[in-house]
Design an enzyme around this catalytic site. Structure first.
Site, short mmCIF file in Angstrom:
data_model
loop_
_atom_site.label_atom_id
_atom_site.label_comp_id
_atom_site.label_asym_id
_atom_site.label_seq_id
_atom_site.Cartn_x
_atom_site.Cartn_y
_atom_site.Cartn_z
CB ALA A 67 -0.87 -0.01 1.24
N GLY A 106 0.81 -5.21 0.68
CA GLY A 106 -0.29 -5.28 -0.29
C GLY A 106 0.14 -5.85 -1.62
CD GLU A 109 -2.43 -7.72 2.24
OE1 GLU A 109 -2.17 -6.53 1.97
OE2 GLU A 109 -3.15 -8.05 3.18
CD GLU A 129 1.38 -5.95 5.32
OE1 GLU A 129 2.15 -6.85 5.71
OE2 GLU A 129 0.71 -6.04 4.27
N1 T1G Z 1 4.59 3.54 0.13
C1 T1G Z 1 5.03 4.78 -0.20
N2 T1G Z 1 6.33 5.07 -0.47
C2 T1G Z 1 7.19 4.05 -0.40
C3 T1G Z 1 6.81 2.74 -0.07
C4 T1G Z 1 5.44 2.49 0.19
N3 T1G Z 1 4.99 1.29 0.49
N4 T1G Z 1 7.93 1.96 -0.09
C5 T1G Z 1 8.95 2.76 -0.42
N5 T1G Z 1 8.53 4.01 -0.60
C6 T1G Z 1 9.34 5.16 -1.01
C7 T1G Z 1 10.41 5.49 0.01
O1 T1G Z 1 9.88 6.33 1.01
C8 T1G Z 1 11.44 6.18 -0.87
O2 T1G Z 1 10.93 7.48 -1.13
C9 T1G Z 1 11.35 5.41 -2.19
O3 T1G Z 1 10.04 4.79 -2.19
C10 T1G Z 1 12.40 4.35 -2.31
O4 T1G Z 1 12.29 3.55 -1.13
C11 T1G Z 1 -2.82 -3.02 2.99
C12 T1G Z 1 -1.22 -1.91 4.86
C13 T1G Z 1 10.19 -1.80 -1.48
C14 T1G Z 1 12.14 -2.90 -0.34
O5 T1G Z 1 6.36 -1.84 4.16
O6 T1G Z 1 10.58 -1.99 2.15
O7 T1G Z 1 0.91 -2.83 2.21
O8 T1G Z 1 12.85 8.76 -0.10
O9 T1G Z 1 14.68 3.80 -0.46
O10 T1G Z 1 15.84 0.56 -0.94
O11 T1G Z 1 -1.75 -4.88 3.88
O12 T1G Z 1 11.05 0.64 -0.09
O13 T1G Z 1 12.76 8.33 -2.59
O14 T1G Z 1 11.12 9.91 -1.53
O15 T1G Z 1 13.21 1.99 0.57
O16 T1G Z 1 14.83 0.08 -3.27
C15 T1G Z 1 3.86 -2.58 3.24
C16 T1G Z 1 8.13 -0.66 2.32
C17 T1G Z 1 3.12 -1.29 3.15
C18 T1G Z 1 7.41 -1.97 2.05
C19 T1G Z 1 12.46 -0.93 -1.82
N6 T1G Z 1 5.07 -2.48 2.43
N7 T1G Z 1 9.17 -0.40 1.34
O17 T1G Z 1 13.65 -0.57 -1.16
O18 T1G Z 1 13.90 1.86 -1.88
S1 T1G Z 1 1.66 -1.33 4.14
C20 T1G Z 1 6.24 -2.08 2.98
C21 T1G Z 1 10.34 -1.09 1.37
C22 T1G Z 1 0.65 -2.43 3.32
C23 T1G Z 1 -1.48 -3.68 3.18
C24 T1G Z 1 -0.54 -2.92 4.05
C25 T1G Z 1 11.37 -0.64 0.39
C26 T1G Z 1 11.53 -1.59 -0.82
P1 T1G Z 1 11.98 8.70 -1.35
P2 T1G Z 1 13.59 2.80 -0.61
P3 T1G Z 1 14.66 0.46 -1.84
#
Ligand code: T1G
Length: 699
Positions: A67, A106, A109, A129
């Site tokens: 998400a 997500g 999912e 999450e």
């Molecule tokens: N949403 C919004 N922005 C995100 C994002 C996300 N999920 N993930 C990364 N970014 C932005 C981050 O802030 C940065 O922005 C840029 O992307 C590069 O990120 C309903 C509720 C995927 C392994 O927790 O683990 O799904 O600083 O430096 O090293 O059940 O990003 O460039 O402006 O980390 O290549 C669950 C979180 C969400 C994954 C890539 N998902 N992200 O790593 O890049 S909740 C997560 C990561 C959800 C559902 C639930 C990593 C990555 P900026 P980065 P990276």
């Protein structure tokens, strides 16, 4: 520039298969255009008479990151994820998720709502999450449990595992793994399934893995983690959802999960952990460095094969880089390498790494005796005795031996980097890399820049920290940088509380109840009281410390004079039987004498007062560090404390905690303390300004 839904998810036909390509930078997180695009293209594919099957793939070799975290806490616009996934499950045509890179939260999912999942062998999948104080709220707890069973679901979701695709296949989460192009593999897989005919499997309707589940497994996991989950919400809700998946019909289970997700969404823990998620990424950004490229670092020299040097060597070798580890004698090198091997053995026995990875890492660490060995390395890190004279000797030698452009780093924990840089002919190439012990484990790496450091050196050091998988925070070269300067300030506040009537165990228990893994006095006993005793005496000898000040608590000096150095002598602030610590009544007598000598009346103190005094000291000092320019932003203080000093992540860090209390409230407290201790409690201007603006920290 807002991306249109039809661009966020492209549509094309390939060999009778509708190919939906998600392209929503930077990581294909389910932002509104992407969610709308998915609905648009799913309907298009289902109604397209030419399309017999549907494949969903992410552009740029990455599937979906989950998400869009930026949307939480804001009103939801556009289709919800669960509506998209239900639409997928209603498709009369088989849907294959083609996973490369990451499928997280997500993202996984979404794949679990498809009929099948094909992944590139290098891909990783996970329901992560919990790291954000949340749970998989779009069917993950239900579909994963039904696909892989409750034990696997508990392990993967509670530990936020990034599961490599081959392992995910073994667990039944992925149907096929390819070393080739995942899109082509997914199309071929879809065609093969079409040839066999439907019905198309739905994870949410599987029941084979939720038969005869022993309900005790859920109680056991709660009991096992009760201490670790103190103050948290999501883990408990996750266990409930996975249990519900084994007892409720599919739609009821999904509804149960959506309610549990709301509970997590509304908790202050979610705000705190999402704050840290973005704060960690912001900390890696160096203001004013646009266009400055980092130098390439492939080989590293380390001076000092002691505990720190060995740990640093491990973290660098683990990242795949070559390391030359230098010490003064072969015995010292052998002892250092033996310690490294022992640490690796422990990691293998704990299952946190594998023997072949350890063998490869050890093969990259080479013991050397001569500085000449550093002639071609890209970076040298010294981890020698904390004395400016020794550092000067080391950096003079390095300056003579290392190639132009090599970066020279000190692992000093407090010395001024400029005072080290100025003995070299390349002050611009000198930086501080302050690792935290054990260096192969601790995530925080303070990158310490003096005024003489070039921007290229700073950017290179920050990029190097990321290469190691560390969490870099850029610090200025004030005494103690960011972390230790704040530790010193709140430690001295705790010592004043001891003179006002608190005891070490009361302060430690209050800090543990707040969420710290360990209180400050137990920590000091573990580190040993004798080292800081020598430092204080040296400072007092040169007039840098006034031991007669009313605020100076001599308790630690007196403990050392009694030979009580802490855990290593069996007595310090606590008495020890092995590692078991018990309060010392005789120490409380010593404190009563000190309070009398200082003319301070001892009074009973509440835990809340203790927490407020200590947290306010942290926050006020942190605000000073920001206003003096030794930290780039307030959230960097949070990152340093959450990743290097045990500050509970579910509280977001000291500065975030203050913002949640209200900066005006914290400022009022600091003013109250200032009234009692004018010279100790000068309010930070940055705190005063933000409190008066009625806002949070502006950076
Ligand atoms: N949403 C919004 N922005 C995100 C994002 C996300 N999920 N993930 C990364 N970014 C932005 C981050 O802030 C940065 O922005 C840029 O992307 C590069 O990120 C309903 C509720 C995927 C392994 O927790 O683990 O799904 O600083 O430096 O090293 O059940 O990003 O460039 O402006 O980390 O290549 C669950 C979180 C969400 C994954 C890539 N998902 N992200 O790593 O890049 S909740 C997560 C990561 C959800 C559902 C639930 C990593 C990555 P900026 P980065 P990276």
């Amino acid at each position: 520039m807002t991306i249109k839904p039809e661009d966020a998810v492209r549509y094309e036909l390939r060999d009778g298969v509708a190919l939906l390509t998600i392209d929503f930078p930077p990581v294909n997180a389910f932002g509104q255009p992407m969610r709308e695009g998915m609905m648009l293209r799913l309907d298009q594919a289902v109604s397209d008479p030419v399309a017999e099957a549907i494949v969903i793939v992410g552009a740029h070799d990455r599937f979906i990151a989950g998400a869009d975290i930026r949307e939480f806490g804001k009103p939801k616009v556009g289709p919800e994820l669960h509506q998209i996934f239900e639409r997928m499950e209603q498709s009369p045509k088989p849907i294959v998720a083609a996973i490369d890179g990451h499928a997280l939260g997500g993202g996984l999912e979404c794949a679990l709502a498809a009929s099948y999942r094909v992944a590139a062998s290098r891909a990783k999948v996970g329901l992560v999450e919990i790291n954000l104080g949340l749970l998989p709220g779009a069917g993950g707890t239900q579909r994963l449990t039904r696909l892989a069973g409750p034990q696997v679901a508990l392990d993967l979701i509670l530990n936020a595992r990034h599961v490599p695709a081959p392992k995910a296949k073994d667990l039944g989460i992925i149907d096929a793994v390819t070393d080739g192009d995942v899109t082509a593999a997914a199309i071929a897989f879809a065609k093969a399934r079409l040839a066999q005919g439907g019905p198309w499997p739905l994870a949410i309707e599987r029941t084979d893995k939720i038969q005869n589940v022993d309900p005790r497994i859920f109680e056991e996991v709660r009991a096992k983690n009760a201490k670790k989950w103190t103050g948290l919400v999501a883990p408990f809700e996750i266990v409930k959802c996975i249990e519900a998946a084994t007892t409720l019909p599919p739609r009821d289970g999904l509804a149960f999960e959506r309610e549990a997700f709301k509970v997590c969404l509304e908790s202050p823990v979610r705000e705190a952990q999402i704050h840290l998620f973005f704060a960690e990424r912001a900390a890696a950004k160096v203001e004013g460095s646009d266009g400055v490229k980092p130098r390439t670092i492939k080989s590293v020299g380390i001076i000092g094969a002691g505990t720190m040097g060995g740990g640093i060597a491990m973290s660098i070798a683990n990242a795949g880089l070559e390391v030359k580890l230098l010490d003064m004698s072969q015995e010292a090198i052998d002892a250092g390498l033996a310690r490294v091997r022992k640490n690796y053995e422990t990691s293998v026995s704990r299952g946190s790494t594998t023997q072949d990875k350890v063998d490869a890492a050890l093969g990259r660490i080479d013991g050397v005796l001569d500085y000449q060995a550093f002639a071609d390395v890209d970076l040298v890190i010294e981890a020698v005795f904390e004395s400016i004279e020794v550092k000067h000797d080391v950096f003079t030698k390095l300056d003579a031996v290392c190639k132009p452009g090599a970066i020279l780093a000190s692992n000093t924990s407090a010395l001024n980097i400029d005072r080290i840089a100025e003995v070299t002919k390349r002050p611009g190439d000198v930086i501080g890399l302050h690792f935290f012990s054990p260096a192969n484990v601790m995530k925080l790496l303070e990158v310490v820049r003096g005024d003489l450091a070039s921007m290229e050196t700073v950017v290179s050091a920050m990029a190097f920290a990321k290469t190691l998988g560390k969490v870099p925070v850029l610090a200025g070269t004030c005494f103690g940088f960011i972390g230790n300067r704040i530790l010193h300030r709140y430690g001295s506040e705790a010592d004043v509380l001891l003179m006002e009537g608190a005891t070490p165990s009361q302060i430690d228990d209050a800090l543990k109840a707040f969420g710290f893994p360990m209180g400050i006095y137990l920590m000091r006993d573990m580190a040993g009281l004798d080292v800081s005793y020598r430092v204080r005496r040296n400072k007092a000898a040169v007039g840098e410390l006034d031991m007669n000040s009313i605020f100076y608590n001599p308790i630690a000096d007196r403990l050392c004079e009694d030979g009580d150095y802490g855990q290593k002598t069996g007595k310090g602030y606590y008495a020890y039987e092995g590692r078991n610590a018990t309060p010392r009544p005789e120490l409380e007598e010593k404190l009563r004498i000190i309070s009398q000598e200082k003319g301070i009346e001892r009074k009973p103190m509440t835990d809340e007062e203790i927490v407020w005094r200590i947290l306010s000291a942290m926050v006020n000092e942190g605000a000073k560090i920001v206003e003096e320019g030794y930290a780039q932003r307030a959230s960097d203080i949070d990152v340093a404390y959450a990743f290097g000093y045990g500050f509970p992540k579910y509280r977001g860090g000291p500065m975030f905690w203050a913002q949640q209390q209200g900066l005006a409230t914290v400022f009022a407290k600091v003013k109250e303390y200032e009234a009692r201790y004018p010279e100790r409690w000068k309010p930070a201007k940055h705190l005063e300004e933000r409190a008066q603006a009625g806002a949070g920290w502006n950076r």
